[in-house]
Design an enzyme around this catalytic site. Sequence first.
Site, PDB file in Angstrom:
ATOM      1  N   ARG A  95      28.251 -26.183  48.326  1.00  0.00           N
ATOM      2  CA  ARG A  95      27.068 -25.378  47.974  1.00  0.00           C
ATOM      3  C   ARG A  95      25.845 -26.182  47.562  1.00  0.00           C
ATOM      4  O   ARG A  95      24.791 -25.604  47.299  1.00  0.00           O
ATOM      5  CB  ARG A  95      27.391 -24.352  46.872  1.00  0.00           C
ATOM      6  N   ASP A  96      25.944 -27.508  47.488  1.00  0.00           N
ATOM      7  CA  ASP A  96      24.749 -28.277  47.120  1.00  0.00           C
ATOM      8  C   ASP A  96      24.721 -29.617  47.859  1.00  0.00           C
ATOM      9  O   ASP A  96      24.525 -30.676  47.255  1.00  0.00           O
ATOM     10  CB  ASP A  96      24.692 -28.496  45.612  1.00  0.00           C
TER      11      ASP A  96
END
Length: 259
Positions: A95-96
């Site tokens: 997610r990042d």
Amino acid sequence: MPSVEISNQKAFTSEIQALTEIKHHNIVKLYGFYSNSQFSMLVYEFFEGGSLDNILKNDEQAIVFDWKKRVNVVKGVANALFHMHHCCSIPIVHRDISSNNILLGSDYEEARINDFGTAKFLNPNSNNMTTFAGTFGYAALEIAFIMKVNEKCDVYSFRVLTLEIIMGTHPAKRISSLAGNSINNDLLLSDVLDSRLSPLTKSILDDVILVAKIAFSCLSDSPQSRPTMEQLSTQLARTPKSHSEDQFHTITIGQLMRD
């Protein structure tokens, strides 16, 4: 071994859970952690090269980070994401994925994905709804608008990261213009590559073209239209199509998408 103090208990727990589950050469190793009522701390392996973000922003370091090393880093990140999405007992989405969360060794050839504080284990019996997590400019649009997460969110971020690696800077506004008319885009590939590096030689030219093709293949805003990391990792492992140096200078972004 560096230590990082974590103030967010949820991020601290997520990091430990993810790094305990994932064992892969291109993912940072967690050596230990400590927590009390005042603070929590994680202890990682040390990577002398620092973050990819800092390397690309430094002209001297960016030149040392040559085409061969850049291709190796793209392959390493792709392999790690493939492992997370398809080889763990429960799929894990980072997610990042961003240049700030990719660490390199002193020779810039080995990459490690770092910072799993926002990582999410995907539940097959859930819609996997979530609040926004990630870095603006890398995060997939569906996270911001429909708050739903799946493996294709990391694919979107991987595409931005790959473009940043071959262009030498974050693609920023160029992403929307490329995505909107990529197949008919007559912009030359040679005009978007990092101009700080020496011209491509025959030994690495085909690999760079393949990496560029893969990056542009992930441009779709629709998660369903994006390839999986398994597909991308498999493509990167294949022997690329051969091109002459004269051919390279005529390749357009649109051509990459049509081939």
